[in-house]
Design an enzyme around this catalytic site. Structure first.
Site, PDB file in Angstrom:
ATOM      1  N   HIS A 153       0.849  -1.194   0.000  1.00  0.00           N
ATOM      2  CA  HIS A 153       0.000   0.000   0.000  1.00  0.00           C
ATOM      3  C   HIS A 153       0.880   1.237   0.000  1.00  0.00           C
ATOM      4  O   HIS A 153       2.117   1.133   0.034  1.00  0.00           O
ATOM      5  CB  HIS A 153      -0.921   0.019   1.236  1.00  0.00           C
ATOM      6  CG  HIS A 153      -0.198   0.162   2.538  1.00  0.00           C
ATOM      7  ND1 HIS A 153       0.222  -0.916   3.284  1.00  0.00           N
ATOM      8  CD2 HIS A 153       0.205   1.264   3.239  1.00  0.00           C
ATOM      9  CE1 HIS A 153       0.842  -0.501   4.374  1.00  0.00           C
ATOM     10  NE2 HIS A 153       0.848   0.826   4.373  1.00  0.00           N
ATOM     11  N   HIS A 200      -6.001  -2.060   4.709  1.00  0.00           N
ATOM     12  CA  HIS A 200      -5.952  -0.887   3.825  1.00  0.00           C
ATOM     13  C   HIS A 200      -5.166  -1.230   2.563  1.00  0.00           C
ATOM     14  O   HIS A 200      -4.239  -2.031   2.581  1.00  0.00           O
ATOM     15  CB  HIS A 200      -5.372   0.349   4.514  1.00  0.00           C
ATOM     16  CG  HIS A 200      -3.978   0.207   5.065  1.00  0.00           C
ATOM     17  ND1 HIS A 200      -3.494  -0.943   5.630  1.00  0.00           N
ATOM     18  CD2 HIS A 200      -2.960   1.098   5.145  1.00  0.00           C
ATOM     19  CE1 HIS A 200      -2.250  -0.756   6.050  1.00  0.00           C
ATOM     20  NE2 HIS A 200      -1.901   0.473   5.757  1.00  0.00           N
ATOM     21  N   HIS A 215       4.732   7.511   2.483  1.00  0.00           N
ATOM     22  CA  HIS A 215       5.523   6.283   2.404  1.00  0.00           C
ATOM     23  C   HIS A 215       4.905   5.291   1.424  1.00  0.00           C
ATOM     24  O   HIS A 215       3.719   5.321   1.155  1.00  0.00           O
ATOM     25  CB  HIS A 215       5.684   5.631   3.779  1.00  0.00           C
ATOM     26  CG  HIS A 215       4.440   5.024   4.346  1.00  0.00           C
ATOM     27  ND1 HIS A 215       3.602   5.688   5.210  1.00  0.00           N
ATOM     28  CD2 HIS A 215       3.873   3.789   4.184  1.00  0.00           C
ATOM     29  CE1 HIS A 215       2.609   4.916   5.555  1.00  0.00           C
ATOM     30  NE2 HIS A 215       2.736   3.742   4.946  1.00  0.00           N
ATOM     31  N   HIS A 247       1.173  -0.267  15.056  1.00  0.00           N
ATOM     32  CA  HIS A 247       0.109   0.712  14.845  1.00  0.00           C
ATOM     33  C   HIS A 247      -1.110   0.371  15.691  1.00  0.00           C
ATOM     34  O   HIS A 247      -1.412  -0.812  15.902  1.00  0.00           O
ATOM     35  CB  HIS A 247      -0.340   0.719  13.380  1.00  0.00           C
ATOM     36  CG  HIS A 247       0.672   1.234  12.423  1.00  0.00           C
ATOM     37  ND1 HIS A 247       1.295   2.460  12.563  1.00  0.00           N
ATOM     38  CD2 HIS A 247       1.166   0.702  11.271  1.00  0.00           C
ATOM     39  CE1 HIS A 247       2.122   2.656  11.551  1.00  0.00           C
ATOM     40  NE2 HIS A 247       2.070   1.603  10.755  1.00  0.00           N
ATOM     41  N   TYR A 256       9.466   2.331   9.844  1.00  0.00           N
ATOM     42  CA  TYR A 256       9.559   3.360   8.820  1.00  0.00           C
ATOM     43  C   TYR A 256      11.010   3.794   8.689  1.00  0.00           C
ATOM     44  O   TYR A 256      11.704   4.008   9.694  1.00  0.00           O
ATOM     45  CB  TYR A 256       8.704   4.576   9.170  1.00  0.00           C
ATOM     46  CG  TYR A 256       7.220   4.332   9.072  1.00  0.00           C
ATOM     47  CD1 TYR A 256       6.576   4.345   7.844  1.00  0.00           C
ATOM     48  CD2 TYR A 256       6.464   4.095  10.214  1.00  0.00           C
ATOM     49  CE1 TYR A 256       5.214   4.129   7.745  1.00  0.00           C
ATOM     50  CE2 TYR A 256       5.099   3.874  10.132  1.00  0.00           C
ATOM     51  CZ  TYR A 256       4.482   3.888   8.892  1.00  0.00           C
ATOM     52  OH  TYR A 256       3.134   3.663   8.809  1.00  0.00           O
ATOM     53  N   GLU A 266       8.101   1.704   4.222  1.00  0.00           N
ATOM     54  CA  GLU A 266       7.683   0.957   5.398  1.00  0.00           C
ATOM     55  C   GLU A 266       7.863  -0.527   5.143  1.00  0.00           C
ATOM     56  O   GLU A 266       7.570  -1.019   4.053  1.00  0.00           O
ATOM     57  CB  GLU A 266       6.210   1.240   5.707  1.00  0.00           C
ATOM     58  CG  GLU A 266       5.669   0.468   6.906  1.00  0.00           C
ATOM     59  CD  GLU A 266       4.166   0.625   7.094  1.00  0.00           C
ATOM     60  OE1 GLU A 266       3.704   0.515   8.244  1.00  0.00           O
ATOM     61  OE2 GLU A 266       3.458   0.852   6.085  1.00  0.00           O
TER      62      GLU A 266
END
Length: 308
Positions: A153, A200, A215, A247, A256, A266
């Site tokens: 992503h 996501h 990112h 997260h 990161y 990431e």
């Protein structure tokens, strides 16, 4: 859920400042496989386990950042339908001929209200993952570096994330999974959208400058591989932004860091499964720290301010 329409993130083209330095970095540190170079000077990569010819493309420029993000759709008929649906929605689209990118079919490109270029395509050459489609082994023993599973992503920064969300939801069939509110308690600061049952497939943060990259994310298979990625980054003196940590949003584990051009990337693992009938998770502004970095429960300044 049935996988129809937009299938998944398919490719990501990024600008780098020094092409050879970046080739070395993405090959030897990240562990991507170089798949070819074209007459425009672009270099094509894929992860070890991806089967399509390419998912990550870099080109040299005097400014780092993102050129475009591509999503693969189910077939040519879907591509034509989504192109027509976008135009009917008032979005200007451009057709890019097959072959303009190596081993990639015709693409439909359009700009969203955050200032980013998004593409849809249906065809990319299947080159496999080094194992046969009949009676394969479980992995190919020639990996190097961090060795991610796939391009997973990206997080994009731009001004009108509400307009971008409408296009992704109303036309492309994505749905909202999580969002963080601003201090007014109503306006979205950040949104996480998916076209699958992943937590996501793309995310946006409200930001005054258009077209910015926060990112690009590569998927790993376990928390242990995230920790191993941290070791490899340290061995290679990679500039780490934050992590390893977790997260709150998506519940994924993460590091990161920055590539040699200052583009943030990431290495990500986990994230829960979601479905369109589930209510989106809301985070209030006073809880944005644990939403993003659950262990630290606060954001660092570089994570907030550095984009490319």
């Amino acid at each position: 859920m049935a996988v129809t329409g937009v299938l998944r993130p398919g490719h990501f083209q990024m600008r780098v400042l020094d092409l050879q330095q970046s080739i070395d970095f993405y090959t030897n540190v990240i562990g991507l496989k170089e798949m070819g170079r074209d007459t425009q000077g672009r270099v094509y990569f894929k992860t070890q386990d991806e089967r399509d010819h390419n998912s990550f493309i870099i080109r040299e420029s005097d400014e780092a950042g993102v050129d475009f993000v591509g999503f693969k759709v189910a077939d040519r008929a879907t591509l034509d339908k989504l192109d027509a649906d976008l135009r009917a929605y008032g979005v200007h689209t451009e057709r890019i001929a097959a072959g303009e990118m190596l081993e990639t079919g015709e693409r439909v490109r359009f700009e969203i209200p955050t200032g980013h270029q998004i593409e849809l395509y249906a065809e990319k050459t299947d080159v496999g993952n080094g194992m046969p489609y009949v009676n394969p082994e479980v992995w190919v023993p020639d990996s190097k570096g961090i060795n991610p599973v796939r391009f997973d992503h990206c997080l994009l920064y731009g001004p009108d994330i509400d307009g971008a969300r409408k296009i992704f939801e109303d036309v492309l069939g994505f749905y909202l999974v999580e969002h963080v509110l601003m201090d007014d308690g109503e306006t979205d600061l950040a949104i996480w959208l998916t076209c699958s049952n992943k937590a996501h497939d793309i995310a946006f943060v409200r930001h005054p400058e258009p077209g910015k990259l926060h990112h690009v994310s590569f998927l790993l298979e376990s928390w242990e591989q995230v920790l191993r990625a941290a070791d490899i980054m340290s061995m290679n003196r990679v500039s780490i932004d934050i992590g390893p940590t977790r997260h709150g949003v998506t519940r994924g584990t993460t590091i990161y860091a920055f590539d040699p051009s200052g583009n943030r990337f990431e290495t990500f693992c986990g994230g829960y499964q979601t479905y369109p009938d589930q209510q989106p998770i809301k985070w209030t502004f006073d809880q944005v720290g644990p939403a993003v970095f659950y262990h630290d429960r606060k954001l660092n300044e570089r994570f907030l301010s550095v984009v490319s």
